[in-house]
Every structure is written in C-alpha cells, then in structure tokens.
Design a protein around this motif. Sequence first.
Motif, PDB file in Angstrom:
ATOM      1  N   GLU A   1       0.827  -1.203   0.000  1.00  0.00           N
ATOM      2  CA  GLU A   1       0.000   0.000   0.000  1.00  0.00           C
ATOM      3  C   GLU A   1       0.866   1.260   0.000  1.00  0.00           C
ATOM      4  OE1 GLU A   1      -0.489  -2.537   2.279  1.00  0.00           O
ATOM      5  OE2 GLU A   1      -2.140  -3.434   1.172  1.00  0.00           O
ATOM      6  N   GLU A   2       1.887   1.296   0.856  1.00  0.00           N
ATOM      7  CA  GLU A   2       2.795   2.450   0.902  1.00  0.00           C
ATOM      8  C   GLU A   2       3.537   2.616  -0.414  1.00  0.00           C
ATOM      9  OE1 GLU A   2       4.615   3.317   5.271  1.00  0.00           O
ATOM     10  OE2 GLU A   2       5.257   1.431   4.351  1.00  0.00           O
ATOM     11  N   VAL A   3       4.068   1.522  -0.920  1.00  0.00           N
ATOM     12  CA  VAL A   3       4.849   1.579  -2.164  1.00  0.00           C
ATOM     13  C   VAL A   3       3.960   2.006  -3.323  1.00  0.00           C
ATOM     14  CG1 VAL A   3       6.217   0.230  -3.798  1.00  0.00           C
ATOM     15  CG2 VAL A   3       6.540  -0.093  -1.330  1.00  0.00           C
ATOM     16  N   SER A   4       2.784   1.421  -3.429  1.00  0.00           N
ATOM     17  CA  SER A   4       1.860   1.779  -4.500  1.00  0.00           C
ATOM     18  C   SER A   4       1.487   3.256  -4.445  1.00  0.00           C
ATOM     19  CB  SER A   4       0.603   0.911  -4.407  1.00  0.00           C
ATOM     20  OG  SER A   4      -0.307   1.235  -5.424  1.00  0.00           O
ATOM     21  N   SER A   5       1.243   3.778  -3.258  1.00  0.00           N
ATOM     22  CA  SER A   5       0.917   5.193  -3.093  1.00  0.00           C
ATOM     23  C   SER A   5       2.071   6.088  -3.557  1.00  0.00           C
ATOM     24  CB  SER A   5       0.578   5.468  -1.629  1.00  0.00           C
ATOM     25  OG  SER A   5       0.335   6.827  -1.417  1.00  0.00           O
ATOM     26  N   ILE A   6       3.289   5.718  -3.184  1.00  0.00           N
ATOM     27  CA  ILE A   6       4.467   6.483  -3.597  1.00  0.00           C
ATOM     28  C   ILE A   6       4.608   6.464  -5.117  1.00  0.00           C
ATOM     29  CG2 ILE A   6       7.009   6.432  -3.606  1.00  0.00           C
ATOM     30  CD1 ILE A   6       6.812   5.659  -0.607  1.00  0.00           C
ATOM     31  N   VAL A   7       4.460   5.291  -5.713  1.00  0.00           N
ATOM     32  CA  VAL A   7       4.596   5.169  -7.168  1.00  0.00           C
ATOM     33  C   VAL A   7       3.538   6.010  -7.879  1.00  0.00           C
ATOM     34  CG1 VAL A   7       4.407   3.585  -9.126  1.00  0.00           C
ATOM     35  CG2 VAL A   7       5.732   2.919  -7.103  1.00  0.00           C
ATOM     36  N   HIS A   8       2.283   5.899  -7.455  1.00  0.00           N
ATOM     37  CA  HIS A   8       1.212   6.678  -8.088  1.00  0.00           C
ATOM     38  C   HIS A   8       1.499   8.175  -8.004  1.00  0.00           C
ATOM     39  CE1 HIS A   8      -1.877   3.869  -9.445  1.00  0.00           C
ATOM     40  NE2 HIS A   8      -1.550   3.116  -8.405  1.00  0.00           N
ATOM     41  N   GLU A   9       1.935   8.636  -6.848  1.00  0.00           N
ATOM     42  CA  GLU A   9       2.245  10.057  -6.681  1.00  0.00           C
ATOM     43  C   GLU A   9       3.382  10.484  -7.613  1.00  0.00           C
ATOM     44  OE1 GLU A   9       3.974  13.091  -3.299  1.00  0.00           O
ATOM     45  OE2 GLU A   9       2.904  11.295  -2.646  1.00  0.00           O
ATOM     46  N   CYS A  10       4.430   9.683  -7.693  1.00  0.00           N
ATOM     47  CA  CYS A  10       5.575  10.025  -8.542  1.00  0.00           C
ATOM     48  C   CYS A  10       5.196  10.045 -10.016  1.00  0.00           C
ATOM     49  CB  CYS A  10       6.726   9.047  -8.301  1.00  0.00           C
ATOM     50  SG  CYS A  10       7.483   9.206  -6.671  1.00  0.00           S
ATOM     51  N   VAL A  11       4.394   9.075 -10.449  1.00  0.00           N
ATOM     52  CA  VAL A  11       3.972   9.034 -11.846  1.00  0.00           C
ATOM     53  C   VAL A  11       3.038  10.201 -12.146  1.00  0.00           C
ATOM     54  CG1 VAL A  11       2.795   7.690 -13.632  1.00  0.00           C
ATOM     55  CG2 VAL A  11       4.309   6.545 -12.005  1.00  0.00           C
ATOM     56  N   ASP A  12       2.087  10.469 -11.252  1.00  0.00           N
ATOM     57  CA  ASP A  12       1.189  11.614 -11.440  1.00  0.00           C
ATOM     58  C   ASP A  12       1.979  12.913 -11.579  1.00  0.00           C
ATOM     59  OD1 ASP A  12      -1.247  10.260 -11.425  1.00  0.00           O
ATOM     60  OD2 ASP A  12      -1.524  10.499  -9.258  1.00  0.00           O
ATOM     61  N   ASN A  13       2.987  13.092 -10.710  1.00  0.00           N
ATOM     62  CA  ASN A  13       3.791  14.317 -10.749  1.00  0.00           C
ATOM     63  C   ASN A  13       4.615  14.421 -12.022  1.00  0.00           C
ATOM     64  OD1 ASN A  13       2.840  15.138  -8.253  1.00  0.00           O
ATOM     65  ND2 ASN A  13       4.590  14.336  -7.132  1.00  0.00           N
ATOM     66  N   ALA A  14       5.131  13.300 -12.510  1.00  0.00           N
ATOM     67  CA  ALA A  14       5.991  13.331 -13.694  1.00  0.00           C
ATOM     68  C   ALA A  14       5.199  13.443 -14.993  1.00  0.00           C
ATOM     69  CB  ALA A  14       6.868  12.080 -13.734  1.00  0.00           C
ATOM     70  N   ILE A  15       4.117  12.678 -15.110  1.00  0.00           N
ATOM     71  CA  ILE A  15       3.390  12.610 -16.386  1.00  0.00           C
ATOM     72  C   ILE A  15       2.091  13.394 -16.344  1.00  0.00           C
ATOM     73  CG2 ILE A  15       2.288  11.106 -18.077  1.00  0.00           C
ATOM     74  CD1 ILE A  15       4.216   8.872 -17.194  1.00  0.00           C
TER      75      ILE A  15
END
Length: 112
Positions: A14-28
């Motif tokens: 859950e933590e990792v998925s949240s971090i990944v989603h945030e990073c992808v949202d911010n980048a793309i």
Amino acid sequence: MATELDDDQRFSNEEVSSIVHECVDNAIGENSFSNEMASIWSSTIASACIANLNKLNKPYKYTMTCSIMQKNGAGVHSASSCYWDNSNDAVCSVQWENDTIRCIVNVFGFAL
C-alpha cells in the motif's frame, strides 16, 4: 534465513503503490504520449520513487523498473524472476494510465 521483520518495518504494498502513483502523477500527469519525453519521464519517476522509498527508513534495498508506452491497442508481456527470502522480500507492481500513456512500475524490496 534472515529474521522476520516486525510489521512496521515490513515492505508495504500500500505504501509503495501510493508512492509510485504520486511520482507518476507528478511526472506525467495529463500529458499526451511523447516519444521524446518518455525517457525523461521514466528517469524522473525512477529517481523520485527511490528517493521517497528511502525516506520510509525501512531496512530494504530497492530496485525498480519503469516502462512507459503509448496506448495504441498493442499488447505487452513481461516476466521477472527473483531468488529471495519469501518472508521479508517483496515486489509491488503498479499500472498507471491516462488517455494516451500506460506506465508500468515494478518495485522490488530486498531486506537487509
């Protein structure tokens, strides 16, 4: 075999998925696919994910893959294999997409 980690120190999908989603949202975000930008986005996502995962201060080394592709109806197949400690090591796979882009991020956590 390594000692099993306490619950608060374990790899959390859950933590990792949240971090990944945030990073992808911010980048793309809502950008449209651009072949020229795909390598920049993937590098930005990888760097941001690893930096944010390290901030969790969990006893893990992380490695990750980031694939960015244009959504055009083509299929994609991928496989990975690891030899690890099943009680502590883990992987989290996240698929993110917008109207024109599909991004697949795999984060592998290896307990120290």
